[in-house]
Enzyme design. Structure first.
Site, mmCIF file in Angstrom:
data_model
loop_
_atom_site.group_PDB
_atom_site.id
_atom_site.type_symbol
_atom_site.label_atom_id
_atom_site.label_comp_id
_atom_site.label_asym_id
_atom_site.label_seq_id
_atom_site.Cartn_x
_atom_site.Cartn_y
_atom_site.Cartn_z
ATOM 1 N N ASP A 271 0.599 6.449 1.681
ATOM 2 C CA ASP A 271 0.651 6.187 3.130
ATOM 3 C C ASP A 271 1.780 5.260 3.560
ATOM 4 O OD1 ASP A 271 -1.592 7.686 3.378
ATOM 5 O OD2 ASP A 271 -2.981 6.007 3.522
ATOM 6 N N ARG B 72 6.740 30.865 17.155
ATOM 7 C CA ARG B 72 5.447 30.181 17.258
ATOM 8 C C ARG B 72 5.581 28.663 17.342
ATOM 9 N NH1 ARG B 72 2.428 33.742 12.751
ATOM 10 N NH2 ARG B 72 1.401 35.145 14.197
ATOM 11 N N ASN C 183 30.327 6.031 -4.583
ATOM 12 C CA ASN C 183 31.457 5.193 -5.004
ATOM 13 C C ASN C 183 32.196 4.544 -3.839
ATOM 14 O OD1 ASN C 183 32.413 7.624 -4.041
ATOM 15 N ND2 ASN C 183 34.165 7.702 -5.411
ATOM 16 N N GLN D 80 24.622 19.836 -8.068
ATOM 17 C CA GLN D 80 24.389 18.429 -7.701
ATOM 18 C C GLN D 80 24.850 18.106 -6.279
ATOM 19 O OE1 GLN D 80 25.574 15.748 -11.263
ATOM 20 N NE2 GLN D 80 26.291 17.778 -11.776
ATOM 21 N N ARG E 296 39.127 4.689 -7.371
ATOM 22 C CA ARG E 296 38.415 5.270 -6.226
ATOM 23 C C ARG E 296 36.955 4.795 -6.180
ATOM 24 N NH1 ARG E 296 37.575 10.283 -6.088
ATOM 25 N NH2 ARG E 296 38.193 10.808 -3.983
HETATM 26 P P1 ATP Z 1 -5.981 3.884 -0.800
HETATM 27 O O1 ATP Z 1 -4.883 3.287 0.008
HETATM 28 O O2 ATP Z 1 -5.591 5.084 -1.536
HETATM 29 O O3 ATP Z 1 -7.267 4.043 -0.039
HETATM 30 P P2 ATP Z 1 -7.180 1.529 -1.853
HETATM 31 O O4 ATP Z 1 -6.858 0.661 -3.019
HETATM 32 O O5 ATP Z 1 -7.084 0.873 -0.516
HETATM 33 O O6 ATP Z 1 -6.277 2.814 -1.959
HETATM 34 P P3 ATP Z 1 -10.058 1.560 -1.746
HETATM 35 O O7 ATP Z 1 -11.006 2.688 -1.921
HETATM 36 O O8 ATP Z 1 -10.099 0.791 -0.488
HETATM 37 O O9 ATP Z 1 -8.621 2.160 -2.054
HETATM 38 O O10 ATP Z 1 -10.283 0.512 -2.948
HETATM 39 C C1 ATP Z 1 -10.329 0.942 -4.300
HETATM 40 C C2 ATP Z 1 -11.354 0.128 -5.046
HETATM 41 O O11 ATP Z 1 -10.994 -1.263 -4.979
HETATM 42 C C3 ATP Z 1 -12.759 0.193 -4.476
HETATM 43 O O12 ATP Z 1 -13.469 1.320 -4.932
HETATM 44 C C4 ATP Z 1 -13.364 -1.093 -4.983
HETATM 45 O O13 ATP Z 1 -13.792 -0.957 -6.313
HETATM 46 C C5 ATP Z 1 -12.180 -2.057 -4.949
HETATM 47 N N1 ATP Z 1 -12.241 -2.839 -3.708
HETATM 48 C C6 ATP Z 1 -11.815 -2.481 -2.491
HETATM 49 N N2 ATP Z 1 -12.051 -3.450 -1.581
HETATM 50 C C7 ATP Z 1 -12.654 -4.445 -2.236
HETATM 51 C C8 ATP Z 1 -13.160 -5.728 -1.881
HETATM 52 N N3 ATP Z 1 -13.070 -6.188 -0.638
HETATM 53 N N4 ATP Z 1 -13.717 -6.487 -2.837
HETATM 54 C C9 ATP Z 1 -13.798 -6.051 -4.103
HETATM 55 N N5 ATP Z 1 -13.343 -4.848 -4.506
HETATM 56 C C10 ATP Z 1 -12.784 -4.054 -3.613
#
Ligand code: ATP
Length: 791
Positions: free
Chosen positions: A166, A201, A536, A671, A764
């Site tokens: 993202d 379209r 370059n 390339q 160059r």
């Molecule tokens: P993405 O951007 O792909 O969603 P992300 O790291 O933000 O990635 P999350 O699902 O929010 O994905 O977090 C991944 C894992 O991190 C969770 O399943 C949980 O185990 C841990 N985690 C997230 N937030 C917390 C928190 N506040 N405290 C402790 N552990 C957390």
């Protein structure tokens, strides 16, 4: 347990043990990050572990915490997703779960964790670090460990890497995987474009991004979309429908056969009503357009990482290990980021906090704040997008005296994104009332034919994804006939000149600037956008076309390496372009795991070939044929006139004692061509608009300064009552400049100064080798240094 014993019995200081894990959604490049962390750690004498299955693995412990050997990450650069797995863990969100995780780490003697994930994963990691001392206390109280056993593990070191498609983390320009996802989106929209045009379209394409519109915005720019919906800039409820219809209809009226609208999955209106692709479709159908919806979904996460993500993940992985080793209990947990071209460290907590504030700001309808929390590039590109599409209805037209005639010329060998840059400049010019003129077929085209074409909206409409040069390019430099060029500049009344090219473009800019004294007509602002796969151009670290070229080389080398692996004992010597600049050779070597890279900066000699030969022999002699062990050596085309690519491969074959075979592979002009990468398209658009603004700013300075003496150094035009330019006078050198990226800065540098201080005319290229670090890191990660030590 051995580790604990060693500690308890007072044996020699145990090795630092570091674990790396991937968490949250997978993203392309995570494997490159894990490879870099594991190998850098081993290089620095640490024991390296991988936590399988994210925080779930940390909770399970045992075999989920696997010690990693050098060979375990072989071939990982070219693999998509994450090979050590990822998972979402509810249990880790609870203190009890984190206590279990702490116990599992202590059992293995690990007290440092590199976490590659999104903001959730990094929040969890930082919380884990803060709680660590009390978790350890509890583990002692529970009787799982004694005081003596936990004594060496009083603190946990956490270093964050942002793995997320993202690109939603504050404080860093890009996250690991974002450009790969963008590339997938652009490929798909390009495919859709072809069918959309055929049937006349409209297509509504939904892309990922719950709280972040980066993918939608960049895809909008890179695919020439008519309209985008992003969460940070909610559209006015009840009114956006009319605006959308106006924009699409206007573009149809200009001759467009298709419309593209990109919708981020988290798009909203300013009353927080979600805007879905179906809503948008209904509006376009209401306009009378045959409209289809495509929801790209998980295809955006798929595939192998693009060159940029492999590079980013590699450099950040290396820095993550350094950060672990430099960490003290007092240092806040660092997050490894990037600004333009520079790897940076920032406080993890701050970045995560700012990131979360975007979602809060959106929730509270504070959209100005939401967008202000994005980086400056995001805001700049969003404004550019609006300028070139939504606001091309006359709202941004400048007063007549400020409207300029702008010449655009392509110089030198083609590189991808020349057309994308020309398109962006043209669209920006048209929405501001300037006239964009294409100088056809380079300076020699101008000299021989005088062909200059005023570009219209429909001329450039589909140039965003066209490789090559639609206006023609030529290696000839301006000095071939300055008089004739001056004549045409006068004829077309150019107020600014945008050159796109490599070293010949650079040279032409210098020549035009130097001949101002003979031809006052050249007293106009002039810019060069470095555009060459050789990268370059002196003074800058980035050229348009490089990213496309590197993606081509990465794919090519992956394929070749696969072939070499399949036949087990084979090495390919891959010859890449770049002239006297070893940039693309060094970069390709770094992101494909080449054993050795031959560049003009590091001359090839008998000794270096002999060393590589023994390294290869040594490496292949351990190989029993069961592992993937194809080897790649990269040679720049100008690395030596004697040791040609063929000769090196022949020497390897002749001297290999039948331990391995060697072949050459030369991708050649592939390339320079092909469809521009999404990164090149976006950068092209950004730089092109920057250049037109540069011309506008110079012109404004002229219009607002009436005092000749006071502003004698400033470029000045004078206008009569009808708004016609009547004369030009001397100016300062700043008005002939190259757009340069240096570390985290993008600036216009005067050509005169660059030529004087940073140019090797004979070779160059610039005098500084800004990519030297790639060779050093490449040597560590490919095992070259390790093999050398063993040999
Ligand atoms: P993405 O951007 O792909 O969603 P992300 O790291 O933000 O990635 P999350 O699902 O929010 O994905 O977090 C991944 C894992 O991190 C969770 O399943 C949980 O185990 C841990 N985690 C997230 N937030 C917390 C928190 N506040 N405290 C402790 N552990 C957390």
């Amino acid at each position: 347990i051995d580790m604990l014993k060693a500690t308890l019995t007072g044996d020699k200081k145990p090795k630092k043990k570091i674990a790396v894990m991937t968490s949250g959604g997978d993203s392309p490049g995570m494997n490159a990050a894990v490879r870099a962390v594991v190998r850098t750690g081993i290089h620095y004498g640490c024991d390296m572990f991988a936590v399988y299955e994210g925080y779930e693995g940390l909770l399970k412990g045992g075999e989920y915490l696997k010690q990693m050997a050098w060979e375990d990450v072989r071939g990982w650069l070219s693999e998509g997703g994450t090979l050590i797995g990822t998972a979402r863990s509810m249990e880790f969100k609870k203190r009890e779960g984190r206590k279990k995780a702490a116990g599992n780490l202590i059992e293995q003697g690990i007290d440092a964790l590199v976490v590659c994930g999104g903001d959730g994963s990094l929040t969890g990691a930082d919380l884990f670090r803060h709680e660590w001392p009390s978790l350890v206390e509890d583990l002692v109280k529970d009787g799982r460990f004694t005081e003596a056993q936990v004594a060496p593990y009083k603190n946990l070191t956490i270093v964050g890497l942002v793995g997320s498609i993202d690109n939603d983390m504050s404080g860093t320009d890009s996250t690991i995987g974002a450009y790969s996802a963008l590339e997938r989106i652009c490929e798909m929209v390009d495919y859709i474009d072809a069918t959309a045009k055929s049937h006349s379209r409209a297509f509504v394409v939904e892309v990922m991004g719950r709280h972040c519109g980066w993918l939608a915005l960049m895809a909008g720019i890179a695919t020439g979309a008519d309209y985008i919906f992003i969460p940070e800039r909610a559209v006015p409820a009840g009114k956006w429908q009319e605006e959308l219809k106006d924009v699409c209809q206007r573009h149809r009226n200009k001759g467009r056969r298709n419309n593209t609208v990109i919708v981020a999955e988290g798009a909203l209106d300013d009353e927080l009503n979600p805007i879905t692709a179906e809503h948008v479709k209904d509006v376009l159908i209401d306009l009378g357009l045959d409209t289809k919806v495509t929801i790209l979904g998980h295809v955006q996460r798929g595939g192998t990482a693009v060159a940029h993500d492999r590079w980013l993940a590699t450099l950040q992985g290396v820095d993550a290990v350094k950060a672990v080793l430099e960490n003290t209990p007092e240092t806040p947990s660092p997050l490894i980021g990037i600004l333009e071209n520079k790897i940076i460290r920032m406080p993890l907590v701050e970045s995560v906090k700012l990131t979360k504030q975007v979602a809060d700001a959106i929730e509270h309808k504070d959209f100005d704040r939401a967008i202000s929390l994005r980086d400056t590039e995001f805001i700049e590109l969003y404004e550019n997008f609006l300028s070139t599409t939504v606001r091309d209805d006359g709202t941004e037209l400048l007063p007549p005296a400020e409207r300029l005639n702008i010449g655009i010329v392509h110089v030198g060998a083609p590189s991808a994104a020349l057309n994308a840059a020309t398109r962006a400049a043209t669209l920006y010019c048209l929405s501001h009332g300037h006239k964009p003129f294409a100088i056809m077929n380079g300076f020699s085209g101008l000299i021989q034919t005088g062909k200059v074409k005023e570009l219209s909206w429909i001329d450039v409409e589909n140039w965003h994804n066209l490789g090559g040069s639609e206006i023609g390019t030529n290696r000839s430099v301006a000095a071939e006939d300055m008089g004739t060029i001056a004549y045409y500049f006068q004829k077309f009344k150019f107020d600014g000149l945008m050159i796109l090219g490599g070293f010949e473009g650079f040279r032409s800019l210098k020549q035009l600037r130097d001949s101002r004294k003979d031809h006052p007509i050249f007293n106009i602002p002039m810019t060069l956008i470095p555009s060459t796969i050789s990268n370059n151009v002196p003074g800058t670290e980035y050229s348009l076309g490089v990213d496309t070229c590197l993606n081509t080389l990465v794919n090519y080398t992956d394929d070749i390496k696969q072939s070499a692996s399949a036949t087990r004992k084979r090495c390919f010597v891959v010859e890449v372009q770049g002239g006297h600049s070893g940039y693309i050779a060094s970069f390709t070597g770094l992101v494909t795991g080449a054993v050795s890279v031959y560049t003009p900066e590091h001359k090839i000699n008998l000794a270096s070939i002999a060393e590589d030969l023994s390294l290869l022999k040594e490496n292949f002699s351990h190989d029993k044929g069961e592992v993937r062990n194809g080897k790649i050596v990269i040679r720049n085309e100008e690395a030596s006139t004697v040791y040609t690519t063929e000769l090196i491969a022949d020497i390897y074959c002749e001297q290999s004692d039948n331990k391995f075979g060697a072949k050459t592979a030369i991708p050649g002009h592939v390339q320079q061509g092909g469809v521009p990468s999404s990164k090149d398209r976006v950068t092209a658009s950004r730089y092109a608009v920057k250049c037109v603004k540069f011309f506008e700013n110079w012109n404004k300075r002229n219009l607002t300064t009436g005092n000749m003496e006071e502003d004698a150094h400033v470029l000045r035009f004078h206008y009569n009552a009808k708004g016609e330019k009547i004369s030009t006078v001397a100016h300062e050198d700043d008005s002939a400049a190259v757009i340069c990226v240096n570390g985290s800065q993008v600036t216009f540098k005067p050509i005169a100064q660059l030529w004087e201080e940073e140019t090797s005319v004979e070779l160059r290229k610039g005098t500084e080798v800004h990519w030297e670090e790639f060779n050093k890191i490449g040597d560590i990660l490919s095992g070259r240094l390790k093999l050398r030590a063993e040999v």
